[in-house]
Enzyme design. Structure first.
Site, PDB file in Angstrom:
ATOM      1  N   GLU A  53       0.858  -1.368  -0.182  1.00 60.75           N
ATOM      2  CA  GLU A  53       0.018  -0.102   0.030  1.00 60.75           C
ATOM      3  C   GLU A  53       0.729   1.191  -0.005  1.00 60.75           C
ATOM      4  OE1 GLU A  53      -2.904  -0.177   3.121  1.00 60.75           O
ATOM      5  OE2 GLU A  53      -3.940  -1.718   2.151  1.00 60.75           O
TER       6      GLU A  53
ATOM      7  N   GLU B  38      -5.617  -8.534   1.435  1.00 59.61           N
ATOM      8  CA  GLU B  38      -6.230  -8.333   2.718  1.00 59.61           C
ATOM      9  C   GLU B  38      -7.801  -8.019   2.287  1.00 59.61           C
ATOM     10  OE1 GLU B  38      -4.646  -4.859   4.692  1.00 59.61           O
ATOM     11  OE2 GLU B  38      -2.605  -5.414   4.463  1.00 59.61           O
TER      12      GLU B  38
HETATM   13  C1  BGP Z   1      -4.371  -1.579   5.368  1.00 52.80           C
HETATM   14  C2  BGP Z   1      -3.036  -2.053   5.856  1.00 52.80           C
HETATM   15  C3  BGP Z   1      -3.024  -2.963   7.378  1.00 52.80           C
HETATM   16  C4  BGP Z   1      -4.140  -2.791   8.063  1.00 52.80           C
HETATM   17  C5  BGP Z   1      -5.589  -2.351   7.370  1.00 52.80           C
HETATM   18  C6  BGP Z   1      -6.369  -2.155   8.207  1.00 52.80           C
HETATM   19  O1  BGP Z   1      -4.180  -0.346   5.058  1.00 52.80           O
HETATM   20  O2  BGP Z   1      -2.256  -2.614   5.100  1.00 52.80           O
HETATM   21  O3  BGP Z   1      -1.914  -2.752   7.767  1.00 52.80           O
HETATM   22  O4  BGP Z   1      -3.870  -1.993   9.078  1.00 52.80           O
HETATM   23  O5  BGP Z   1      -5.351  -1.569   6.421  1.00 52.80           O
HETATM   24  O6  BGP Z   1      -6.354  -0.791   8.641  1.00 52.80           O
HETATM   25  P1  BGP Z   1      -6.734  -0.010  10.093  1.00 52.80           P
HETATM   26  O7  BGP Z   1      -5.949  -0.739  11.037  1.00 52.80           O
HETATM   27  O8  BGP Z   1      -6.237   1.449   9.889  1.00 52.80           O
HETATM   28  O9  BGP Z   1      -8.093  -0.285  10.198  1.00 52.80           O
END
Ligand code: BGP
Length: 471
Positions: free
Chosen positions: A164, A377
């Protein structure tokens, strides 16, 4: 009948800083997140990853749970500063040994590792020299990648360079909410360019080492991007134009360099005219062109509705998990994201829109051809209810089931989707939202020595995997 191909991988994902803890154990050096999360006011209630889920010390227990659930793959990232405490130079043997042990444990249970080389935890020593704004970091990353290939290349088949870029560059250099906390779009574009170069250099070394037999012959390397489809907030021409621009800035800018080996021409021209960045050095364009990666990883959580924006120049993130407490994002004169009045939202004001996963994957197919896609993810951040001692995360089951169906629809429409990695396996640190925003199949009891407890969704996904997605 299952919609998923025979070799489809059933995974789950994590990232080093969010799950490992052991922030200074056994010779590990500090990353920018180790430092930043200790500065006042940077994270929700001052949380940090010093302890996280202590996966560093408990990985065997975690891998046993993965095996029990039936995972066939596990996506994790390597903490650069565990291997190279200063980012380059002396190697820390204990760090190398940790990842060998983790990978061996996964393989022993028939779980394929998917390794992300960079999930935001830049060595602080490199940040002190200019971080991603410096070409020295590009060199250092290529050397770090090579070290990883030499160590783990015979064992791991699935590799990704960056996670990302839009987030760590956007939040690190435009909104200033991630380290290094800069607010300067020109610097953002230059840093981002260096990340693409670092990616290309790492892909190049990967292929060289593959030829030398140091990396498995069947190994592949990709790039992980946010998948965020954009829809116009209305059919007014100015909203449609704003949507095009937002899609160019958030999608094409980040996918084109790694899948086409070049920037979107019109946007590049505009950025260089308006901001004077990114600056190219001789050889940069050729490097990008020669190193298109093998697959794309997509992280899908939400879509955004886009409107023309004469007024808002602000970013406000809901880090409290109080629904409707205010989320605002816009660049004045360009575009802004607006709330869908009939939309379904999480407590952190992210729109729940499963169809966007199908739409987004098919948009990629239309622009880049039928390349291999891994959903690296996807998940629901929630304050999970505990009823009679059990974590009854029905909302997560519903979210994942609907998104899995959307993935199946993309496959049915001809997309080459090869794996699904819900975020996350255990509960872990949410960068700005602390430990209250839970994503895992496994609950971590922070009041009882980080005891692991299977949630309801753990058993649901176990059944998904057992039936190869034919639920
Ligand atoms: C993505 C990242 C993750 C994770 C996820 C959830 O952007 O790659 O590392 O954190 O989002 O985001 P958040 O923790 O801000 O809810």
């Amino acid at each position: 009948m299952t919609a998923f191909p025979k070799q489809f991988l059933w995974g789950a994902a994590s990232a080093a800083y969010q799950v490992e803890g052991a922030h200074d154990a056994d010779g590990k050096g500090p990353s920018i997140w180790d430092v930043y999360a200790h500065l006042p006011g940077t994270t929700h209630e001052g949380t940090n990853g010093d302890l996280a889920a202590d996966h560093y010390h408990r990985f065997k227990e975690d891998v046993a749970l993965m095996a029990e659930q039936g995972l066939t793959s596990y996506r994790f990232s390597i903490a650069w500063t565990r291997l190279l405490p200063q980012g380059r130079g002396a190697v820390n043997p204990a760090g190398v040994a940790f990842y060998h042990a983790l990978i061996d444990e996964l393989l022993r249970h028939g779980i394929k590792p998917m390794i992300t080389l960079y999930h935001w935890d830049l060595p602080q020593a490199l940040q002190d020299l200019g971080g991603w704004e410096s070409r020295e970091t590009v060199d250092a990353f290529a050397d770090y990648a090579e070290l990883c290939y030499r160590e783990f290349g015979a064992k791991a088949e699935l590799w990704a360079t960056f996670n990302e870029t839009v987030v760590f560059i956007g939040m690190g250099y435009i909104t200033g909410a991630h380290p290094p906390g800069v607010r300067d779009p020109a610097r953002a574009l230059q840093a981002c360019h260096h990340v693409f170069l670092a990616h290309a250099r790492a892909v190049q070394r990967f292929r060289e080492l593959k030829c030398e037999g140091r990396v498995r012959a069947d190994a592949v390397i990709g790039f992980v991007n946010v998948l965020q489809p954009h829809a116009p907030a209305s059919d007014r021409p100015e909203d449609i134009a704003a949507r095009e621009l937002a899609d160019g800035c958030f999608t094409h800018w980040f996918y084109d360099p790694v899948l086409r080996g070049e920037y979107p021409a019109a946007l590049l021209h505009w950025a260089q005219e308006a901001l004077g960045a990114p600056l190219f050095a001789p050889g940069d364009a050729e490097l990008l062109k020669a190193n298109i990666c093998d697959f794309i990883g997509v992280n899908y959580y939400k879509r955004e509705l886009v409107a023309a924006n004469p007024d808002v120049d602000n970013t406000r993130i809901n880090t409290s998990g109080e629904k409707g407490s205010g989320r605002e994002f816009g660049f004045r004169g360009l575009f802004k994201f607006v709330r869908n009045p009939s939309g379904e939202y999480t407590d952190w004001d992210w729109e729940i829109y499963p169809k966007g996963l199908t739409e987004g994957i098919l948009q990629l197919k239309a622009r880049y051809g039928n390349l291999p896609v891994y959903i690296t993810e996807n998940g629901l951040g929630a304050k999970d209810p505990i009823i009679d001692g059990e974590v009854v995360d029905d909302a997560r089951i519903d979210y994942l089931a609907r998104h899995l169906k959307a993935a199946a629809e993309a496959i049915a429409a001809g997309a080459d989707v090869r794996g699904y990695y819900p975020w996350s396996f255990t509960d872990l640190l949410s960068w700005l939202n602390g430990y209250q925003k839970q994503y895992g199949f496994v609950y971590i009891d922070r009041d009882h020595h980080l005891a692991r407890q299977r949630k309801k969704s753990f058993f649901w996904y176990q059944e998904v995997i057992r039936s190869h997605g034919s639920l």
